[in-house]
Scaffold this motif. Structure first.
Motif, PDB file in Angstrom:
ATOM      1  N   GLU A  53       0.853  -1.187   0.000  1.00 38.51           N
ATOM      2  CA  GLU A  53       0.000   0.000   0.000  1.00 38.51           C
ATOM      3  C   GLU A  53       0.888   1.235   0.000  1.00 38.51           C
ATOM      4  OE1 GLU A  53      -3.127   1.568   3.171  1.00 38.51           O
ATOM      5  OE2 GLU A  53      -3.715  -0.388   2.367  1.00 38.51           O
ATOM      6  N   ILE A 104      -0.782   8.393  -8.167  1.00 43.18           N
ATOM      7  CA  ILE A 104      -1.460   7.723  -7.039  1.00 43.18           C
ATOM      8  C   ILE A 104      -1.402   8.583  -5.776  1.00 43.18           C
ATOM      9  CG2 ILE A 104      -1.012   5.389  -7.905  1.00 43.18           C
ATOM     10  CD1 ILE A 104       1.261   5.292  -5.752  1.00 43.18           C
ATOM     11  N   THR A 105      -2.267   8.251  -4.817  1.00 38.90           N
ATOM     12  CA  THR A 105      -2.312   8.963  -3.535  1.00 38.90           C
ATOM     13  C   THR A 105      -1.998   7.962  -2.420  1.00 38.90           C
ATOM     14  OG1 THR A 105      -4.666   8.462  -3.510  1.00 38.90           O
ATOM     15  CG2 THR A 105      -4.056  10.641  -4.288  1.00 38.90           C
ATOM     16  N   THR A 150      -3.273   3.986  -1.854  1.00 40.47           N
ATOM     17  CA  THR A 150      -3.527   3.226  -3.096  1.00 40.47           C
ATOM     18  C   THR A 150      -2.764   1.904  -3.048  1.00 40.47           C
ATOM     19  OG1 THR A 150      -3.642   5.324  -4.313  1.00 40.47           O
ATOM     20  CG2 THR A 150      -3.395   3.333  -5.632  1.00 40.47           C
ATOM     21  N   LYS A 151      -3.450   0.822  -3.387  1.00 39.45           N
ATOM     22  CA  LYS A 151      -2.774  -0.482  -3.435  1.00 39.45           C
ATOM     23  C   LYS A 151      -1.993  -0.572  -4.740  1.00 39.45           C
ATOM     24  CE  LYS A 151      -5.778  -3.247  -0.469  1.00 39.45           C
ATOM     25  NZ  LYS A 151      -6.392  -2.145   0.264  1.00 39.45           N
ATOM     26  N   VAL A 152      -0.732  -0.991  -4.646  1.00 40.38           N
ATOM     27  CA  VAL A 152       0.112  -1.088  -5.848  1.00 40.38           C
ATOM     28  C   VAL A 152       0.771  -2.474  -5.904  1.00 40.38           C
ATOM     29  CG1 VAL A 152       0.615   1.392  -5.887  1.00 40.38           C
ATOM     30  CG2 VAL A 152       2.165  -0.150  -4.676  1.00 40.38           C
ATOM     31  N   VAL A 182       3.224   4.151 -11.556  1.00 43.32           N
ATOM     32  CA  VAL A 182       2.607   5.021 -10.537  1.00 43.32           C
ATOM     33  C   VAL A 182       2.815   6.506 -10.836  1.00 43.32           C
ATOM     34  CG1 VAL A 182       2.699   3.326  -8.673  1.00 43.32           C
ATOM     35  CG2 VAL A 182       4.689   4.797  -9.095  1.00 43.32           C
ATOM     36  N   LYS A 194      -4.805  12.747 -11.974  1.00 45.57           N
ATOM     37  CA  LYS A 194      -5.833  11.719 -12.238  1.00 45.57           C
ATOM     38  C   LYS A 194      -6.012  11.588 -13.741  1.00 45.57           C
ATOM     39  CE  LYS A 194      -8.078   9.795  -8.694  1.00 45.57           C
ATOM     40  NZ  LYS A 194      -7.199   8.686  -8.418  1.00 45.57           N
ATOM     41  N   ASN A 222     -11.130   0.507 -11.023  1.00 44.54           N
ATOM     42  CA  ASN A 222      -9.842   1.176 -11.237  1.00 44.54           C
ATOM     43  C   ASN A 222      -9.330   1.050 -12.663  1.00 44.54           C
ATOM     44  OD1 ASN A 222      -8.855   2.106  -8.519  1.00 44.54           O
ATOM     45  ND2 ASN A 222      -9.362  -0.014  -8.034  1.00 44.54           N
ATOM     46  N   ARG A 255      -5.504   0.859 -14.097  1.00 44.76           N
ATOM     47  CA  ARG A 255      -4.095   0.821 -13.670  1.00 44.76           C
ATOM     48  C   ARG A 255      -3.212   0.603 -14.893  1.00 44.76           C
ATOM     49  NH1 ARG A 255      -6.504  -3.073 -10.145  1.00 44.76           N
ATOM     50  NH2 ARG A 255      -6.876  -2.227  -8.067  1.00 44.76           N
TER      51      ARG A 255
END
Length: 606
Positions: free
Chosen positions: A496, A513-514, A517-519, A525, A563, A585, A587
């Motif tokens: 995360e 991303i903020t 955010t799950k990566v 990113v 975004k 999402n 990605r």
């Protein structure tokens, strides 16, 4: 029988076609007194309403006195140009709608040229005359120049011209008079557009100009009856002009509908000149001719333009696969794509060689493909797509590529950077016209040169530029075009994202991303200005120390994340990247997630 008029409304995207049809419906008394009135009622699906564009051509009908006027609202976007050509087959005249500030645009030119070639009568409507930046008199001159440019006949050059405000529902015969209602428009349609000339006694014949699809009855053929009369449950047969040797298909007209206001009305019979919808024919496609049994005579028809662009849709294989979507298997994705081809005939779906879970989807442009992706995503599908690529064609032994006519309307001070950028993308400058304190520039640019340019264009023109393009023709390959000059910031590990990790990474470039955010390893990113990709660890937490110096723990200043919309993601994709699409999402990821394997692949390709 009622008197009949069949007309199409043609215009560039966003010039107000759908809003004008709304007003025509209201003023012809189609709504009951207590019925709720819906804005832009013709744009029936959510995406059309959100984006304010018309994607599929729609049919409606209004009554004025004792005349029924069938109106077809056509798409203005170039990607849906195939729709427009077919629609013009159904009508006897067109309303050409032009924005009083923007003037004629590329799509206007494309559609109008088709209408003039078919010998249709044209009513010119200058719309949005209440805009503060209107330039009615110059726009009138531009329209006349366009008609002359397209070799209009003398009669077409003398087309009646009306001045409307679609939003206020007014029309007048003079640019200096504000009308009170749309009566002048209705009167002009009745006087100027001819009634369809038809023989009602000859054997039934109808060209299928559009296809609708319904879960319960399958494909529904929409078209104008060229001659004769059709009754419900009558025996019919299907033939095609471009395939004269194929045996005709026998079928039955299970149900017939004609258009009334916003809906369809079931009828037991319909005769020549009317625009109708018919169900009961399983394999019907656009361009087929439906004839009375025993009288198979196909009508000539413009072949649907071949797709110019392709993307690969495949099963999602990221570490987060299957967590957010309802439909994730290759069979479900394949079924959904093939179902789309039943509705959209300019789409082609083929299997990828040596792969059971990838499909090549070819369409008429980025716009039509991105709308398909967004629609599937909202329906609960999860999949991944490759960057778009153009389809080349062999012509006289030479490799040729699609070329687009691009019209750019920008404030004069940004002209230089637009010309420079399009020049680098192998754009050929055609002409320049001053429009007030703005400039209208025209170029011929390879389709692949426009990939990723729209974002850059908006940045270069501070959001004030308008860019529109339409497919022009195929030309010999123009040589290599440099793609994206920036690199990607790639997450190094799965976890995360935390504020400290992002704060450390943001000095390398702009983040997508903020915190929270799950990566996963291999996910993109952010973007860096360097040309090479940079791995970053956004999950890295700050090590605790036993010192407590003043100021050492001040709040970390994070730059707001960028975004990206679906179109921006597709434009951003590099050749070795994929876009993972789920209902929740979007990605961007590397096609090879493992860092060491990716490095090996890079070294191998150098």
């Amino acid at each position: 029988m009622d008197k009949l008029r069949n007309i199409a409304i043609i215009a560039h995207v966003d010039h107000g076609k759908t809003t004008l049809v709304d007003e025509m419906l209201k003023q012809s008394g189609i709504y009951r007194e207590n019925q709720e009135i819906v804005e832009r009622v013709m744009d029936s699906n959510d995406l059309e309403r959100e984006r304010g564009i018309t994607i599929m051509a729609k049919n409606t009908a209004v009554r004025y006195g004792d005349t029924k006027i069938n109106i077809v609202d056509t798409p203005g976007h170039a990607d849906f140009g195939g729709e427009v050509e077919r629609i013009l087959k159904m009508v006897n005249g067109v309303i050409l709608l032009v924005d009083a500030a923007e003037g004629p645009m590329p799509q206007t030119r494309f559609v109008l040229s088709r209408a003039l070639e078919m010998g249709h009568r044209v009513i010119v409507v200058v719309n949005k005359i209440d805009r503060p930046d209107q330039r009615i008199h110059e726009v009138v001159d531009e329209i006349l120049e366009l008609l002359m440019d397209l070799n209009a006949t003398d009669e077409q050059l003398d087309s009646p011209m009306l001045f409307c405000s679609g939003r206020n529902g007014t029309a007048s015969y003079s640019p200096d008079v504000v009308g009170t209602d749309l009566k002048p428009l209705f009167e002009t349609i009745l006087e100027y557009i001819p009634e369809p000339e038809c023989d009602e006694t000859a054997p039934f014949q109808m060209l299928v100009s559009n296809i609708d699809y319904n879960e319960y009855v399958g494909r529904i053929a929409v078209g104008r009856i060229e001659r004769g009369t059709i009754r419900q449950n009558e025996e019919i047969e299907l033939c095609n002009w471009h395939d004269p040797d194929a045996p005709s298909i026998k079928a039955k007209a299970v149900s017939l509908y004609q258009f009334e206001g916003l809906g369809r009305e079931a009828v037991t019979e319909a005769s020549a000149g009317n625009i109708i919808a018919m169900s009961g024919i399983g394999d019907v496609t656009i361009g087929d001719t439906i004839c009375a049994r025993g009288h198979a005579e196909p009508l000539p028809f413009v072949k649907i333009g071949a797709p110019t662009m392709e993307m690969t849709f495949s099963v999602n294989d990221s570490p987060f696969a299957g967590k957010e979507g309802k439909f994730v298997t290759s069979r479900q994705i394949s079924d959904r794509l093939h179902r789309e081809t039943l509705k959209d005939v300019s789409l082609r779906v083929t299997d990828v060689e040596n792969s059971t879970d990838s499909f090549n989807v070819a369409g008429r442009g980025e716009m039509s493909l991105s709308i398909l992706i967004e629609t599937m995503r909202r329906e609960g599908y999860e999949f991944q797509v490759s960057p778009p690529r153009v389809l080349y064609k062999e012509i006289d032994g030479k490799t040729c590529e699609p070329i687009e006519r691009v019209v750019v309307d920008v404030p004069s001070e940004y002209m230089g950077s637009v010309m420079e950028k399009l020049g680098q993308r192998k754009g050929e400058f055609v002409e320049m016209t001053p429009v007030g304190n703005r400039m209208k520039l025209e170029f011929l640019v390879p389709s692949r040169g426009l990939f990723g340019y729209r974002n850059e264009f908006l940045t270069d023109t501070k959001g004030e530029g308008i860019l529109a393009s339409v497919f022009e023709r195929y030309e010999p390959y123009k040589g290599d075009i440099a793609r994206r000059t920036t690199g990607s910031l790639i997450a190094h590990e799965t976890g995360e994202a935390v504020a400290y990790g992002i704060w450390n990474a943001q000095e390398r470039g702009a983040m997508f991303i903020t915190p929270g955010t799950k990566v996963y390893g291999g996910m993109v990113v952010g973007v860096t200005n360097k040309s090479d990709d940079v791995p970053v660890n956004v999950c890295r937490t700050k090590h605790l120390t036993n010192t407590r110096a003043s100021g050492s723990d001040e709040a970390l200043r994070l730059v707001p994340a960028r975004k990206l919309s679906l179109e921006q993601c597709l434009e951003f994709l590099a050749d070795d990247e994929l876009l993972e699409v789920t209902p929740e999402n979007l990605r961007i990821r590397k096609s090879i997630l493992d860092h060491s394997l990716r490095m090996k692949a890079v070294m191998k390709n150098r």
